[in-house]
Design a protein around this motif. Structure first.
Motif, PDB file in Angstrom:
ATOM      1  N   UNK A 259       0.569  -1.405   0.552  1.00 41.95           N
ATOM      2  CA  UNK A 259       0.273  -0.240   0.242  1.00 41.95           C
ATOM      3  C   UNK A 259       1.006   1.576   0.062  1.00 41.95           C
ATOM      4  N   UNK A 260       0.732   2.104  -1.339  1.00 45.04           N
ATOM      5  CA  UNK A 260       1.254   3.274  -1.370  1.00 45.04           C
ATOM      6  C   UNK A 260       0.576   4.584  -0.708  1.00 45.04           C
ATOM      7  N   UNK A 261       0.712   5.147   0.113  1.00 49.23           N
ATOM      8  CA  UNK A 261       0.020   6.812  -0.040  1.00 49.23           C
ATOM      9  C   UNK A 261       0.914   8.042   1.072  1.00 49.23           C
ATOM     10  N   UNK A 262       0.267   9.215   0.735  1.00 58.77           N
ATOM     11  CA  UNK A 262       1.280  10.085   1.862  1.00 58.77           C
ATOM     12  C   UNK A 262       0.776  10.115   3.059  1.00 58.77           C
ATOM     13  N   UNK A 263       2.231   9.841   3.247  1.00 60.61           N
ATOM     14  CA  UNK A 263       3.553   9.631   4.954  1.00 60.61           C
ATOM     15  C   UNK A 263       2.845  11.040   5.634  1.00 60.61           C
ATOM     16  N   UNK A 264       2.123  10.686   6.676  1.00 60.65           N
ATOM     17  CA  UNK A 264       1.220  12.073   8.092  1.00 60.65           C
ATOM     18  C   UNK A 264       3.006  12.226   8.452  1.00 60.65           C
TER      19      UNK A 264
ATOM     20  N   UNK B  15       4.766   5.038   8.602  1.00 56.57           N
ATOM     21  CA  UNK B  15       5.831   5.245   7.174  1.00 56.57           C
ATOM     22  C   UNK B  15       6.756   4.116   6.611  1.00 56.57           C
ATOM     23  N   UNK B  16       7.008   3.931   5.751  1.00 58.14           N
ATOM     24  CA  UNK B  16       8.018   3.009   5.179  1.00 58.14           C
ATOM     25  C   UNK B  16       9.461   3.751   5.261  1.00 58.14           C
ATOM     26  N   UNK B  17      10.327   3.752   6.429  1.00 54.31           N
ATOM     27  CA  UNK B  17      11.269   4.102   6.630  1.00 54.31           C
ATOM     28  C   UNK B  17      11.963   4.244   5.180  1.00 54.31           C
ATOM     29  N   UNK B  18      12.472   5.311   4.575  1.00 53.42           N
ATOM     30  CA  UNK B  18      12.903   6.490   3.447  1.00 53.42           C
ATOM     31  C   UNK B  18      12.208   5.648   2.438  1.00 53.42           C
ATOM     32  N   UNK B  19      10.800   5.597   2.708  1.00 51.91           N
ATOM     33  CA  UNK B  19       9.921   5.889   1.729  1.00 51.91           C
ATOM     34  C   UNK B  19       9.028   7.050   1.756  1.00 51.91           C
ATOM     35  N   UNK B  20       8.346   7.155   0.319  1.00 51.24           N
ATOM     36  CA  UNK B  20       6.773   8.451   0.351  1.00 51.24           C
ATOM     37  C   UNK B  20       5.788   7.364   0.921  1.00 51.24           C
ATOM     38  N   UNK B  21       5.772   6.419   1.304  1.00 54.50           N
ATOM     39  CA  UNK B  21       4.748   5.028   1.351  1.00 54.50           C
ATOM     40  C   UNK B  21       4.418   4.955   2.557  1.00 54.50           C
ATOM     41  N   UNK B  22       3.248   4.329   3.237  1.00 58.68           N
ATOM     42  CA  UNK B  22       2.894   3.590   4.145  1.00 58.68           C
ATOM     43  C   UNK B  22       2.651   2.317   4.281  1.00 58.68           C
ATOM     44  N   UNK B  23       3.328   1.627   5.490  1.00 57.92           N
ATOM     45  CA  UNK B  23       3.155   0.019   4.811  1.00 57.92           C
ATOM     46  C   UNK B  23       1.974  -0.959   6.115  1.00 57.92           C
ATOM     47  N   UNK B  24       1.647  -1.554   5.774  1.00 62.08           N
ATOM     48  CA  UNK B  24       0.779  -2.241   7.065  1.00 62.08           C
ATOM     49  C   UNK B  24       1.318  -2.790   7.606  1.00 62.08           C
ATOM     50  N   UNK B  25       0.722  -2.851   8.864  1.00 64.19           N
ATOM     51  CA  UNK B  25       1.944  -3.221  10.757  1.00 64.19           C
ATOM     52  C   UNK B  25       1.769  -4.732  10.748  1.00 64.19           C
ATOM     53  N   UNK B  26       2.599  -5.388   9.464  1.00 69.73           N
ATOM     54  CA  UNK B  26       2.396  -6.785  10.103  1.00 69.73           C
ATOM     55  C   UNK B  26       3.991  -7.130   8.606  1.00 69.73           C
TER      56      UNK B  26
END
Length: 436
Positions: free
Chosen positions: A33-38, A309-320
């Protein structure tokens, strides 16, 4: 030696089968999943609103807290009389309120909430890698409780697999391998210890079916059949295995199982309709949301995986763990070893990004999901362990089970919870104005 070899083969077969079904079914819905970082917010510290319960001398109120709204409690059973009761064929027992549970207290005016973190494990099989027992020890050392979502057929030997009648599939079928006899025994040992440690035993149901004819296509009646069979496998493992000399589990699943997570996070709508008669209090099957304070769906607490927030990327990732795997090495569970150190650092950093965002912001509970797997050299296990050892011992952090979190939420003023739910993850409010 033969038993040891068979056990090892069983672990490898289970792992391959589990990976195959995850690659084919889970990728479509919950990965990448890729969306804006808060944005992150400023720092802050706080007191907490939990007191540690004792392990003996339980009062009537303790008994009610230890088994709130479960199937047995919903039937109006009397408080524990202090006597151990062996149940059914001797597979389970009632030994009183669970030891060491954290007792919820309503937030006082102006008080900042504790930072809750829930670590949960899907499947809960003790394999040859001994990860179940390892993380029990890590939790003890980190002052943490966790939730283990037990797969029911992990207590059912292959020779008795025809006892399982999965919805929309052939009798005895499963998308994962049945356990070996040694693994059933070792898993039972860990379940006994986990519950005594204060950890929660929840449900991961049985056959791990995803995609076509999986949980996403099951009716409420089919989910009810799956739940009934889950209870049956836990309550009758002695009859099904012939382990007549083994000690019973120290808990009654009718009281203790109050929530679960559906395989592949599929089918929550009909699952919610199915679990109500059992007195379940929460469901962790939602496919993901922002780090927000939880709300109820049709009277059931909804505890979704969360976007970090995925470290080093402008995306977010599910917490699993599986979602980090997919973002780093795609369908391969054994990627490039030269990248393992960087991937572990990215995973650990992403978990800490999510933690710091709410810890310094809204204090929304954080949910981390896991599997006992050695994907990419076990880096996801190492990352989770490092995070647990870092955050759980902090004074204003409470690493709890989903059940303990539900207890705490139920003890709060609904108006305060509504105001908490209005916060963005990184928003640090004026607590004196919000909690009143």
């Amino acid at each position: 030696m033969a038993d040891t070899d068979a056990a090892s083969r069983g672990t490898r077969a289970e792992s391959r089968s589990t990976r195959k079904v995850r690659r084919k079914a889970q990728n479509r819905r919950r990965l990448g999943i890729a969306i804006a970082v808060v944005a992150l917010a400023g720092a802050g510290a706080a007191a907490y609103a939990f007191t540690l319960g004792g392990t003996s001398g339980a009062t009537q109120s303790d008994a009610k807290l230890a088994a709130p709204n479960g199937a047995a409690a919903a039937k109006g059973e009397e408080p524990w009389d202090g006597k151990v009761k062996v149940l059914g064929d001797g597979s389970t027992s009632y030994t009183g309120p669970q030891p060491g549970q954290l007792k919820p207290e309503r937030l006082k005016p102006g008080e900042k909430p504790p930072q809750f973190v829930v670590f949960s494990w899907d499947g809960a099989l003790e394999g040859d890698d001994r990860l179940f027992s390892h993380f029990r020890q890590v939790a003890k050392e980190s002052k943490a409780h966790m939730t283990f979502f037990l797969t029911g057929i992990y207590l059912l030997p292959d020779g008795k697999k025809m006892l399982y009648r999965p919805p929309q599939h052939a009798q005895g079928a499963a998308a994962i391998s049945y356990p070996t006899v040694p693994h059933i025994k070792s898993t039972l040992t860990q379940l006994r210890g986990a519950w005594t440690d204060g950890n929660e035993i929840g449900s991961h149901f049985n056959g791990h079916f995803c995609g076509p004819k999986g949980g996403g296509e099951w009716s409420p009646a089919e989910w009810k059949s799956e739940i009934d069979q889950t209870y049956a496998f836990i309550k009758n493992w002695k009859t099904n295995t012939g382990f007549t000399k083994e000690a019973p589990l120290p808990f009654d699943p009718d009281r203790e199982v109050v929530g679960g997570r559906a395989p592949c996070l599929e089918g929550q709508k009909n699952l919610l309709a199915a679990i109500k008669p059992y007195g379940w209090r929460y469901d962790a099957s939602s496919s993901g949301d922002f780090q927000l304070w939880p709300s109820k769906q049709d009277g059931i607490w909804n505890f979704p995986l969360q976007l970090l927030p995925l470290q080093g990327k402008e995306v977010q990732v599910l917490s699993m763990d599986f979602n980090f795997l997919y973002n780093q090495s795609g369908d391969s569970t054994q990627g490039d070893p030269a990248k393992f150190a960087a991937w572990q650092a990215q995973t650990q950093g992403s978990y800490m990004n999510g933690f710091n965002r709410v810890y310094n912001g809204s204090r929304a509970p954080m949910f981390i999901g896991n599997h006992f797997e050695d994907w990419n050299g076990g880096i996801y296990m190492k990352a989770v362990e490092n995070v647990m050892r870092d955050v759980c011992p902090r004074q204003d952090v409470r690493c709890v089970s989903f059940r303990e979190l539900a207890d705490w939420l139920d003890a709060q003023d609904p108006k305060v919870l509504a105001r908490l739910r209005s916060l963005d993850p990184a928003q640090a409010p004026d607590w004196t104005d919000l909690v009143k």
